[in-house]
Structures are given as structure tokens and as C-alpha cells.
Motif scaffolding. Structure first.
Motif, PDB file in Angstrom:
ATOM      1  N   SER A 124       0.811  -1.393   0.213  1.00  0.00           N
ATOM      2  CA  SER A 124       0.066   0.330  -0.140  1.00  0.00           C
ATOM      3  C   SER A 124       0.854   1.415  -0.555  1.00  0.00           C
ATOM      4  CB  SER A 124      -1.000  -0.209   1.252  1.00  0.00           C
ATOM      5  OG  SER A 124      -1.830   0.854   1.546  1.00  0.00           O
ATOM      6  N   ALA A 125       1.244   2.597   0.616  1.00  0.00           N
ATOM      7  CA  ALA A 125       1.691   3.279   1.197  1.00  0.00           C
ATOM      8  C   ALA A 125       3.534   3.138   0.832  1.00  0.00           C
ATOM      9  CB  ALA A 125       1.803   4.015   2.680  1.00  0.00           C
ATOM     10  N   GLY A 126       3.466   1.446   0.994  1.00  0.00           N
ATOM     11  CA  GLY A 126       5.439   1.546   1.342  1.00  0.00           C
ATOM     12  C   GLY A 126       5.763   1.700  -0.544  1.00  0.00           C
ATOM     13  N   ALA A 127       4.612   1.374  -1.434  1.00  0.00           N
ATOM     14  CA  ALA A 127       5.076   1.198  -2.820  1.00  0.00           C
ATOM     15  C   ALA A 127       4.220   2.521  -3.332  1.00  0.00           C
ATOM     16  CB  ALA A 127       3.936   0.583  -3.337  1.00  0.00           C
ATOM     17  N   GLN A 128       3.760   3.644  -2.660  1.00  0.00           N
ATOM     18  CA  GLN A 128       3.105   4.589  -2.682  1.00  0.00           C
ATOM     19  C   GLN A 128       4.463   6.252  -3.171  1.00  0.00           C
ATOM     20  OE1 GLN A 128       0.376   5.249  -0.084  1.00  0.00           O
ATOM     21  NE2 GLN A 128      -0.640   4.319  -1.857  1.00  0.00           N
ATOM     22  N   MET A 129       5.392   5.995  -2.867  1.00  0.00           N
ATOM     23  CA  MET A 129       6.334   7.161  -2.563  1.00  0.00           C
ATOM     24  C   MET A 129       7.487   7.188  -3.012  1.00  0.00           C
ATOM     25  SD  MET A 129       6.034   7.745   0.872  1.00  0.00           S
ATOM     26  CE  MET A 129       4.500   7.481   2.276  1.00  0.00           C
ATOM     27  N   LEU A 130       7.457   6.208  -4.309  1.00  0.00           N
ATOM     28  CA  LEU A 130       8.921   6.203  -4.737  1.00  0.00           C
ATOM     29  C   LEU A 130       9.487   7.375  -5.321  1.00  0.00           C
ATOM     30  CD1 LEU A 130      11.840   3.816  -5.151  1.00  0.00           C
ATOM     31  CD2 LEU A 130      10.581   3.280  -7.803  1.00  0.00           C
ATOM     32  N   GLY A 131       8.522   8.541  -5.844  1.00  0.00           N
ATOM     33  CA  GLY A 131       8.946   9.263  -6.621  1.00  0.00           C
ATOM     34  C   GLY A 131       9.879  10.372  -5.838  1.00  0.00           C
ATOM     35  N   LEU A 132       9.433   9.942  -3.990  1.00  0.00           N
ATOM     36  CA  LEU A 132       9.896  11.440  -3.266  1.00  0.00           C
ATOM     37  C   LEU A 132      11.325  10.721  -2.668  1.00  0.00           C
ATOM     38  CD1 LEU A 132       7.092  11.406  -0.874  1.00  0.00           C
ATOM     39  CD2 LEU A 132       7.558  12.915  -2.769  1.00  0.00           C
ATOM     40  N   LEU A 133      12.011   9.777  -3.490  1.00  0.00           N
ATOM     41  CA  LEU A 133      13.366   8.864  -3.329  1.00  0.00           C
ATOM     42  C   LEU A 133      14.682   9.952  -3.732  1.00  0.00           C
ATOM     43  CD1 LEU A 133      11.104   7.003  -0.854  1.00  0.00           C
ATOM     44  CD2 LEU A 133      12.975   5.538  -1.522  1.00  0.00           C
ATOM     45  N   PRO A 134      15.605  10.385  -3.549  1.00  0.00           N
ATOM     46  CA  PRO A 134      16.264  10.810  -4.329  1.00  0.00           C
ATOM     47  C   PRO A 134      17.336   9.716  -4.148  1.00  0.00           C
ATOM     48  CG  PRO A 134      16.831  11.046  -2.025  1.00  0.00           C
ATOM     49  CD  PRO A 134      16.135  11.327  -1.674  1.00  0.00           C
ATOM     50  N   ASN A 135      16.477   8.640  -4.053  1.00  0.00           N
ATOM     51  CA  ASN A 135      18.074   7.546  -4.367  1.00  0.00           C
ATOM     52  C   ASN A 135      16.733   6.041  -5.392  1.00  0.00           C
ATOM     53  OD1 ASN A 135      16.812   6.804  -2.155  1.00  0.00           O
ATOM     54  ND2 ASN A 135      18.353   5.975  -0.655  1.00  0.00           N
ATOM     55  N   HIS A 136      15.879   6.789  -5.460  1.00  0.00           N
ATOM     56  CA  HIS A 136      15.204   5.840  -6.248  1.00  0.00           C
ATOM     57  C   HIS A 136      15.836   4.974  -7.720  1.00  0.00           C
ATOM     58  CE1 HIS A 136      15.441   8.159  -9.730  1.00  0.00           C
ATOM     59  NE2 HIS A 136      15.396   9.072  -9.052  1.00  0.00           N
ATOM     60  N   HIS A 137      17.102   5.664  -7.771  1.00  0.00           N
ATOM     61  CA  HIS A 137      17.733   4.295  -8.448  1.00  0.00           C
ATOM     62  C   HIS A 137      18.504   3.633  -8.989  1.00  0.00           C
ATOM     63  CE1 HIS A 137      20.649   7.851  -7.194  1.00  0.00           C
ATOM     64  NE2 HIS A 137      21.389   6.891  -7.834  1.00  0.00           N
ATOM     65  N   ARG A 138      18.836   3.844  -6.771  1.00  0.00           N
ATOM     66  CA  ARG A 138      19.210   2.067  -6.250  1.00  0.00           C
ATOM     67  C   ARG A 138      18.065   1.732  -6.624  1.00  0.00           C
ATOM     68  NH1 ARG A 138      23.809   3.968  -4.332  1.00  0.00           N
ATOM     69  NH2 ARG A 138      24.428   1.387  -4.060  1.00  0.00           N
ATOM     70  N   VAL A 139      16.984   1.448  -6.516  1.00  0.00           N
ATOM     71  CA  VAL A 139      15.568  -0.194  -6.114  1.00  0.00           C
ATOM     72  C   VAL A 139      15.264  -0.604  -7.766  1.00  0.00           C
ATOM     73  CG1 VAL A 139      13.355  -0.341  -6.207  1.00  0.00           C
ATOM     74  CG2 VAL A 139      14.184   1.313  -4.739  1.00  0.00           C
ATOM     75  N   GLY A 144       4.508  -3.616  -6.375  1.00  0.00           N
ATOM     76  CA  GLY A 144       3.803  -2.866  -5.002  1.00  0.00           C
ATOM     77  C   GLY A 144       2.505  -3.895  -4.303  1.00  0.00           C
ATOM     78  N   ILE A 145       2.289  -4.311  -3.572  1.00  0.00           N
ATOM     79  CA  ILE A 145       1.273  -5.031  -2.978  1.00  0.00           C
ATOM     80  C   ILE A 145       0.078  -4.200  -1.980  1.00  0.00           C
ATOM     81  CG2 ILE A 145       0.478  -6.783  -1.696  1.00  0.00           C
ATOM     82  CD1 ILE A 145       2.267  -7.766  -3.474  1.00  0.00           C
ATOM     83  N   SER A 146      -1.487  -3.906  -3.031  1.00  0.00           N
ATOM     84  CA  SER A 146      -2.559  -3.582  -2.691  1.00  0.00           C
ATOM     85  C   SER A 146      -2.300  -1.815  -2.885  1.00  0.00           C
ATOM     86  CB  SER A 146      -2.448  -3.972  -1.539  1.00  0.00           C
ATOM     87  OG  SER A 146      -2.919  -4.675  -1.034  1.00  0.00           O
ATOM     88  N   ALA A 147      -1.219  -1.623  -3.715  1.00  0.00           N
ATOM     89  CA  ALA A 147      -0.524  -0.392  -4.355  1.00  0.00           C
ATOM     90  C   ALA A 147      -1.449   0.682  -5.345  1.00  0.00           C
ATOM     91  CB  ALA A 147       1.302  -0.606  -4.564  1.00  0.00           C
ATOM     92  N   SER A 148      -1.925   1.555  -4.877  1.00  0.00           N
ATOM     93  CA  SER A 148      -2.538   2.772  -5.555  1.00  0.00           C
ATOM     94  C   SER A 148      -2.461   4.151  -4.818  1.00  0.00           C
ATOM     95  CB  SER A 148      -3.931   2.053  -5.439  1.00  0.00           C
ATOM     96  OG  SER A 148      -4.801   2.768  -4.365  1.00  0.00           O
ATOM     97  N   THR A 149      -2.804   4.553  -5.311  1.00  0.00           N
ATOM     98  CA  THR A 149      -3.586   6.187  -4.367  1.00  0.00           C
ATOM     99  C   THR A 149      -4.183   6.114  -3.288  1.00  0.00           C
ATOM    100  OG1 THR A 149      -4.656   7.167  -5.961  1.00  0.00           O
ATOM    101  CG2 THR A 149      -2.088   7.520  -6.490  1.00  0.00           C
ATOM    102  N   GLY A 150      -5.063   6.009  -2.872  1.00  0.00           N
ATOM    103  CA  GLY A 150      -5.670   5.296  -2.306  1.00  0.00           C
ATOM    104  C   GLY A 150      -6.685   6.327  -3.167  1.00  0.00           C
ATOM    105  N   TRP A 151      -6.954   7.395  -3.443  1.00  0.00           N
ATOM    106  CA  TRP A 151      -8.248   8.303  -3.985  1.00  0.00           C
ATOM    107  C   TRP A 151      -9.613   8.229  -3.882  1.00  0.00           C
ATOM    108  CZ3 TRP A 151      -9.787   8.377  -9.942  1.00  0.00           C
ATOM    109  CH2 TRP A 151     -10.385   9.613 -10.045  1.00  0.00           C
ATOM    110  N   PHE A 152     -10.132   8.203  -3.693  1.00  0.00           N
ATOM    111  CA  PHE A 152     -11.283   8.228  -2.901  1.00  0.00           C
ATOM    112  C   PHE A 152     -12.427   8.204  -4.279  1.00  0.00           C
ATOM    113  CE2 PHE A 152     -10.981  11.102   1.096  1.00  0.00           C
ATOM    114  CZ  PHE A 152     -10.771   9.697   1.693  1.00  0.00           C
TER     115      PHE A 152
END
Length: 298
Positions: A124-139, A144-152
Motif C-alpha cells: 500500500s503506502a510502502g509502494a506509493q512514495m518512490l517519487g520522493l526518494l533521491p536514491n530511487h535509482h538504487r531500486v 507494489g502489493i495493494s498499491a494505489s493512491t487510495g484516491w477517493f
């Protein structure tokens, strides 16, 4: 693992220090079997869902270690073992879970294992934040399990009304009364720091989830730069991660190649999976699906 051992017995307690000095608590499990082909050998960072403690994932983490992966799981600031002092005094924000906590966990796992990249399994939220990580290229890959924005706006109508009422009504009321997000009282997992709980409702209202954290700070926005392959697994009976909310997440990472698998509970003999059950011991038939997604080529 012997019958006498539990996942907590096999895991090494560790401390992770964030760039802002906050200490997080986690558990590291060294790989104990499996092979190193097709993605085996790369360590796995398990990033929890909102309001879910790390111990919920330890049994799955121990199983994953027997398949050839070093594994790290941790609590975000203000949750579980990473809460220091009274919850009402915790000033943590949801944005910091990505910009600070996931960054520190990723760096720690890279340093501990000496690997150039890690696999990230976000619930869930664990897969929602990759765009906030300056070290994203190390992933090397994000699953993403149950991964989404949870947008109402992407939820089924009846659940949308209930979710909005809880996150934008009852939770803020609890904050005014108690000084923290009284999430456990409304079935949303662990109680949360006030700002985390408030941002949760705000981001689900706006859509785009973590993009809301960087609207005023382009220097900290890496969404357009992420090229990490992403695989999303979500259940057909999940009221939060629906086809529309999953698509809302993937649109925030436009350069990242992605695939989505919608799993029907009956496929694996279950009556229900929902948003949480993927990691329960009762749903072990789902675990090979997650391991396979981690080891997917490219």
C-alpha cells in the motif's frame, strides 16, 4: 526454521538513522537458502502500509529469506518501535515517511549487503512514495502489493463515502480530542501521528498521493525521473486498490515501465484477500506470486 523458532527469533533488531537524525527500528533477516538466479541474491526492502507495524511482515520476510534474499523491514517514524515518546507529541509527517524513512532504510540495506541495488516490496503506502526518494535509482524493481493512491474518486461509490467520512471527518475529530490520529478506533490499523493522519486524508482526497508532498518543491520531486520497473498486484475484492486508483498511482511515474495483475481470491482458493491479507500466514498461497514478481526479468 524449527518449530521452536519464530520469525522474530530469527531476525536481527537494527537501528536506522535518517538524515534528519530520527532513529527508526527495524529487523534484518539474512538469507538462509534458495538460489541467486533470476533476481535471487538482491536484498529486499519491505516497506509497510500505513498503520501497519513491521512485525506483521516478519513471517513473510522469514519465508523470503529462505528463497535467497536478505530482507529488511522497519517501522516508520511515529509507528511501533519507531515511536519515541507520547504519540500526541510526535511531529512526524507522511511526506517524511518517503523523503526520510524509506531513503534511510534503502541506504542502510545497500550498505549492509554491499549490493548495488535492492528490490523493494511496498505494501500500500510502502509502494506509493518512490517519487520522493533521491536514491530511487538504487531500486532495481518495485513490487507494489495493494498499491494505489487510495484516491477517493477511484473507489467504489459506497466505500468512497465511508472512507471520506472516516479519513476527513472522524480522524480529524479524534486529533482534536486526543492530539493524534485515533485510527485503531475506526479500523484503520495503528494510531498515527496527527500530521500523518491528516495528510493521509488530504492526499486521498486530491489523488496523485505523494505528488501532493512536492507541489511547492520541484527540487525534491523525482516522479518524472523514476525508471524503475514496477509490478502491482492487487485483489479484485480490494476496496482501496481498485483499477482506477492503481492507474492513478502509475500515472505519477510516467517513465517507469509497469505491469499490473488483478488477483481474484477464488483463483487461489480463498474467499477474500482484500487490502491486507497478502501477508497473513493464512494466505501463504499468495507468497510465491510476490516472490515471482520480485524476480521478474527487466
Amino acid at each position: 526454521m524449527s518449530r521452536a523458532d519464530t520469525p522474530a527469533d530469527l531476525a536481527e533488531p537494527v537501528a536506522l538513522t535518517c538524515a534528519d537524525g530520527v532513529t527508526l527500528r527495524g529487523h534484518f533477516l539474512a538469507r538462509s537458502g534458495g538460489n541467486t538466479g533470476e533476481g535471487g541474491g538482491l536484498p529486499v526492502l519491505i516497506a509497510p502500509a500505513t498503520g501497519v507495524r513491521q512485525h506483521f511482515y516478519l513471517r513473510f520476510a522469514a519465508w523470503l529469506a529462505t528463497r535467497g534474499h536478505d530482507v529488511l523491514v522497519f517501522d516508520y517514524r511515529g509507528v511501533g518501535q519507531s515511536l519515541h515518546g507520547p504519540l500526541k507529541d510526535c511531529q512526524a509527517t507522511l511526506a517524511e515517511w518517503g523523503q526520510q524513512d524509506q531513503v534511510a532504510a534503502l541506504d542502510w540495506l545497500l550498505a549492509r549487503t554491499g549490493q548495488p541495488q535492492v528490490l523493494m516490496l511496498g505494501h500500500s503506502a510502502g509502494a506509493q512514495m518512490l517519487g520522493l526518494l533521491p536514491n530511487h535509482h538504487r531500486v532495481a524493481r518495485l513490487v507494489g502489493i495493494s498499491a494505489s493512491t487510495g484516491w477517493f474518486g477511484g473507489m467504489r461509490p459506497a466505500f468512497r463515502v465511508a472512507a471520506r467520512m472516516v479519513l476527513c471527518g472522524l480522524v480529524p475529530l479524534g486529533i482534536r480530542l486526543k492530539g493524534y490520529g485515533t485510527c485503531s478506533a475506526v479500523g484503520l490499523g495503528e494510531n498515527l501521528p496527527a500530521q500523518v493522519a491528516l495528510q493521509w486524508g488530504q492526499w486521498c482526497s486530491a489523488g496523485g498521493y505523494a505528488t501532493n508532498a512536492v507541489q511547492q518543491g520541484a527540487a525534491n520531486d523525482f516522479h518524472a525521473a523514476v525508471r524503475t520497473p514496477i509490478t502491482v498486484l492487487h485483489a479484485s475484492d480490494d476496496n482501496i486498490a481498485t483499477d482506477k486508483t492503481v492507474a492513478d498511482l502509475l500515472r505519477t511515474l510516467p517513465a517507469a515501465p509497469h505491469s499490473v495483475r488483478r488477483v481474484h481470491p477464488a483463483e487461489l482458493g480463498y474467499k477474500a484477500i482484500g487490502h491486507i491479507d497478502w501477508f497473513r500466514g493464512s494466505h501463504k498461497a499468495l507468497w510465491p506470486l510476490m516472490a515471482q514478481a520480485l524476480r521478474a526479468p527487466g
